[in-house]
Design a protein around this motif. Structure first.
Motif, PDB file in Angstrom:
ATOM      1  N   UNK A 294       0.626  -9.945   7.166  1.00  0.00           N
ATOM      2  CA  UNK A 294       0.429 -10.662   5.914  1.00  0.00           C
ATOM      3  C   UNK A 294       0.061  -9.685   4.810  1.00  0.00           C
ATOM      4  N   UNK A 295       0.542  -9.951   3.592  1.00  0.00           N
ATOM      5  CA  UNK A 295       0.096  -9.168   2.445  1.00  0.00           C
ATOM      6  C   UNK A 295      -1.273  -9.680   2.032  1.00  0.00           C
TER       7      UNK A 295
ATOM      8  N   UNK B 298       0.972   5.615  -1.166  1.00  0.00           N
ATOM      9  CA  UNK B 298       0.067   6.750  -1.241  1.00  0.00           C
ATOM     10  C   UNK B 298      -0.594   6.831  -2.613  1.00  0.00           C
TER      11      UNK B 298
ATOM     12  N   UNK C  71      -3.765  -9.630   8.448  1.00  0.00           N
ATOM     13  CA  UNK C  71      -3.166  -8.377   7.979  1.00  0.00           C
ATOM     14  C   UNK C  71      -2.411  -7.688   9.111  1.00  0.00           C
TER      15      UNK C  71
ATOM     16  N   UNK D 234       0.847  -1.195   0.000  1.00  0.00           N
ATOM     17  CA  UNK D 234       0.000   0.000   0.000  1.00  0.00           C
ATOM     18  C   UNK D 234       0.880   1.241   0.000  1.00  0.00           C
TER      19      UNK D 234
END
Lengths: 369, 355
Positions: free
Chosen positions: B248-249, B170, B244, B168
């Motif tokens: 974890x992705x 911006x 998460x 993640x």
């Protein structure tokens, strides 16, 4: 400061879950977010964890702005209310998950898992599945899982909410000692004031998305800054009173219960706990009541009474206290207020309780306390 | 003596009379036997009327029959794959997000159940058929659309996982957008440069395999999603959020937590979907055009053989679909027991808390 929350607001539709909340949590602290349901405490916890996004405001973790970071990047240990254990994984796999996704080699994961399970006293249950554990055991697996990757802070959402009373009591003690050992900054959410008092170093009392009071457990209990805090932290009697020339006069009484106070004067509410009421000395100041009924609940004797103006009053006495024999149904007694708080009179439900600032706290240590 | 009478009276008061019990049971068994067991057994009896070698000859001797089996084994898996992807995506959207049009989506997922398969087939004919909206274009230079479609799919395959499972940042959506635009351009250029697709040729959809796949996919569209939505709603998002928060992705969360939790429901949905896809008749009948050896699937072949009075041949193919049905039934019964129930995994076990 380990965690610094600045001006955080969060709305769900038109409902303001958090309204410009600011909070600082010192390193190594064990902090309780205390409040009734809907007060925003869980929302605040989830915003710190990154599971919820604040509408405005910033969250700083050890001086670093993490507002834009995802939950994944924050390295925050989160214990869910219902534990959210991975049901298809064994206890060992659950605890080691945070290390597994970071690519830690297997032998090191196994070593760390064993170490953590020893810490939470679940050694030997590595191969069990969550469904095969009791509620208290699951709770500790969830805790071990959250601690595995050595998080910067530990967040617990109603950690004991789903447990029965006895297990809850034992786990509280255990969590307290565990926190002393690990010294990781921890925040837990609870609606149980006793739990907050027993566990926390500091308590944050929340109400309608705002913080009512922040302080040590002693501070919030002894000097509640608002009627809401006073009321939420324990049983409460409310008596109407008036302040005139520094004299606090209960309505209907001729002698002031306190003198020499700097209150500007006017109508006030006297808040007093049932356990802070004792028999007054003959001729001394106090509130005149008529006892309606007396009931013994374990080591506490609880009496229901009514003042001359008709306000209900509850009194709690230790069962061996020398005042107890005087409390019989129908008896007319005068009660001394050993400790109380004064708040300006607020029309109930008309104005939010937060408007009432603490003005005066009367305090008197009695011989019998 | 009087005790016996009293007991009999109580029995009479508490139970239906014997003739009602036996009568109802016999009626139910009789109906099932007459309408289900006898016809199913008859399929096999007829199929094996000429012995096993005759059965085998009927199945493999006729090139058109062979082709129909092959075609069904091509069409069904493709439709199934499309519906698995769609089903998981739709179930995820419905169970995890609250968005405008959510209830409309739930209703639309069920649409293929409500529409008659024949109507479903006709819809595709109206769109892709010679007289349909896209008919003239498809006939003149149908393949000219393919480079764009393929490039679009490739770009989506690049962008969606990046957005869903990537780190993640911006401006991650900006990166995904420019990235996928680049991928689209490259894919388009490569296809044009190497002339992958023929020019000025008719692209056959109706009366060809693509039409069969479209019709089959449409009719079997709800099975996987319908199966997964209640499971995902019951399991709840907590375990995924826990994964998460443990670092974890999205990709890891999906494979480590989501998939194991919905595994049995997914298998169940796939089996039902597959059974329906292989057995689909109505919609496929409309779009296929009955070109023997080209667009006849197994159910269509069965019907054609039957019309040609080739009963052993017809029943031989029918026996395959019946076997599929029996297998589906057994798998369904087994999986229903295996599917994770919330009660079992959440209720604390009666065991002294080992503190």
């Amino acid at each position: 400061m380990s965690i610094r929350i600045h001006d955080v607001s969060k709305n769900f539709g038109s409902f303001a879950a958090l309204d410009r909340v600011s909070l600082e949590v010192p390193d190594g602290d064990l902090l309780a977010l205390l409040g009734p349901s809907g007060s925003g405490k869980t929302t605040l916890l989830r915003i710190i964890a990154g599971l919820e996004v604040a509408d405005t405001g910033t969250v700083l973790l050890q001086g670093q702005d993490i507002t834009q970071q995802s939950a994944r990047e924050r390295n925050v240990g989160f214990v869910f209310q219902h534990y959210a254990l991975f049901r298809h994984m064994t206890v060992a796999e659950n605890v080691g998950y945070g290390l597994r996704v970071r690519g830690t080699p297997k032998p090191r994961i196994a070593a760390r898992v064993d170490e953590l399970l020893k810490l939470v006293r679940l050694d030997g249950l590595q191969g069990r599945y969550p469904a095969q554990l009791s509620g208290g055991q699951r709770q500790r697996v969830a805790l071990a899982r959250a601690l595995a990757a050595e998080p910067k802070v530990l967040l617990l959402d109603e950690p004991f909410g789903a447990l029965d009373a006895k297990v809850r009591q034992e786990l509280r003690q255990w969590l307290r000692t565990l926190h002393k050992e690990l010294h990781v900054t921890s925040i837990f959410v609870t609606h149980d004031q006793q739990e907050a008092m027993e566990l926390a170093d500091h308590v944050v009392v929340m109400h309608r998305g705002r913080i009512e009071q922040i302080g040590s457990t002693d501070e919030v209990y002894e000097r509640p800054s608002t009627p809401f805090v006073f009321d939420f932290l324990g049983d409460t009697n409310v008596l109407a009173a008036e302040v005139r020339d520094g004299h606090v006069l209960l309505s209907g009484a001729e002698k002031p219960i306190a003198v020499g106070h700097t209150h500007p004067g006017g109508q006030v509410d006297v808040y007093v706990r049932p356990a802070d009421l004792r028999l007054a000395e003959a001729g001394g100041p106090g509130v005149d009541v008529r006892v309606a009924s007396v009931q013994r609940t374990g080591p506490i004797v609880r009496a229901s009474a009514e003042t001359v103006t008709g306000a209900p009053v509850t009194i709690e006495l230790p069962h061996l206290h020398h005042d107890v024999p005087h409390f019989t149904a129908g008896a007319a007694l005068r009660l001394r207020l050993m400790q109380f708080s004064l708040y300006p009179r607020v029309e109930r439900a008309a104005a939010p309780a937060t408007l009432a600032a603490p003005v005066l706290i009367g305090r008197e240590r009695g011989r019998s306390s | 003596m009087s005790n016996d009478i009293a007991a009999a009276r109580i029995r009479r008061a508490q139970q239906d009379p014997a003739w009602v019990r036996w009568g109802l049971t016999a009626f139910a068994l009789g109906v099932v036997g007459l309408l289900v067991v006898v016809p199913v057994v008859n399929v096999f009896v007829q199929a094996f009327a000429e012995g096993f070698s005759g059965y085998w000859r009927n199945l493999t001797g006729d090139p058109d029959t062979r082709h129909s089996i092959l075609l069904t084994l091509t069409v069904a898996p493709i439709a199934l794959a499309a519906n698995i992807v769609f089903g998981v995506a739709a179930a995820w959207a419905v169970a995890r997000f609250d968005f405008p049009g959510r209830s409309l989506l739930i209703a639309l997922i069920d649409l293929p159940f409500a529409v008659s398969p024949v109507v479903a087939g006709l819809m595709f004919v109206l769109i892709f058929g010679l007289q349909g909206y896209l008919g003239p274009f498809l006939r003149a230079d149908g393949y000219s659309a393919m480079p764009y479609l393929v490039s679009l799919v490739v770009a989506a395959l690049f962008a969606v996982p990046l957005l869903l499972f990537g780190p993640a940042r911006k401006h991650s959506w900006l990166i995904a957008l420019t990235g996928s635009a680049l991928v689209f351009a490259v894919a388009l250029f490569l296809q044009q440069y190497f002339e992958v697709w023929p020019r000025n040729e008719s692209l056959q959809i109706i009366f060809a395999t693509p039409g069969l796949i479209l019709a089959t996919a449409f009719v079997t569209f709800p099975f996987v999603a319908r199966e997964l939505i209640p499971i995902m709603e019951a399991v709840g998002p907590d375990e995924e959020l826990a994964a998460v928060s443990l670092g974890a992705s999205g990709w890891q969360m999906f494979w480590h937590v989501t998939v194991p939790n919905i595994k049995w429901g997914l298998v169940y949905g796939i089996i039902l979907c597959n059974a329906r896809a292989m057995g689909e008749f109505g919609a496929v009948y409309v779009v296929s055009g009955h070109i023997a050896g080209e667009t006849d699937t197994m159910p269509l072949r069965i019907e054609k053989l039957f019309q040609e009075y080739n009963l052993p041949g017809s029943f031989a193919v029918a026996s395959l679909l019946t076997l599929l049905a029996i297998f589906t039934l057994i798998a369904k019964a087994k999986l229903e027991r295996k599917a994770p129930t919330l009660a079992r995994s959440r209720a604390p076990k009666m065991e002294p808390p080992n503190l």
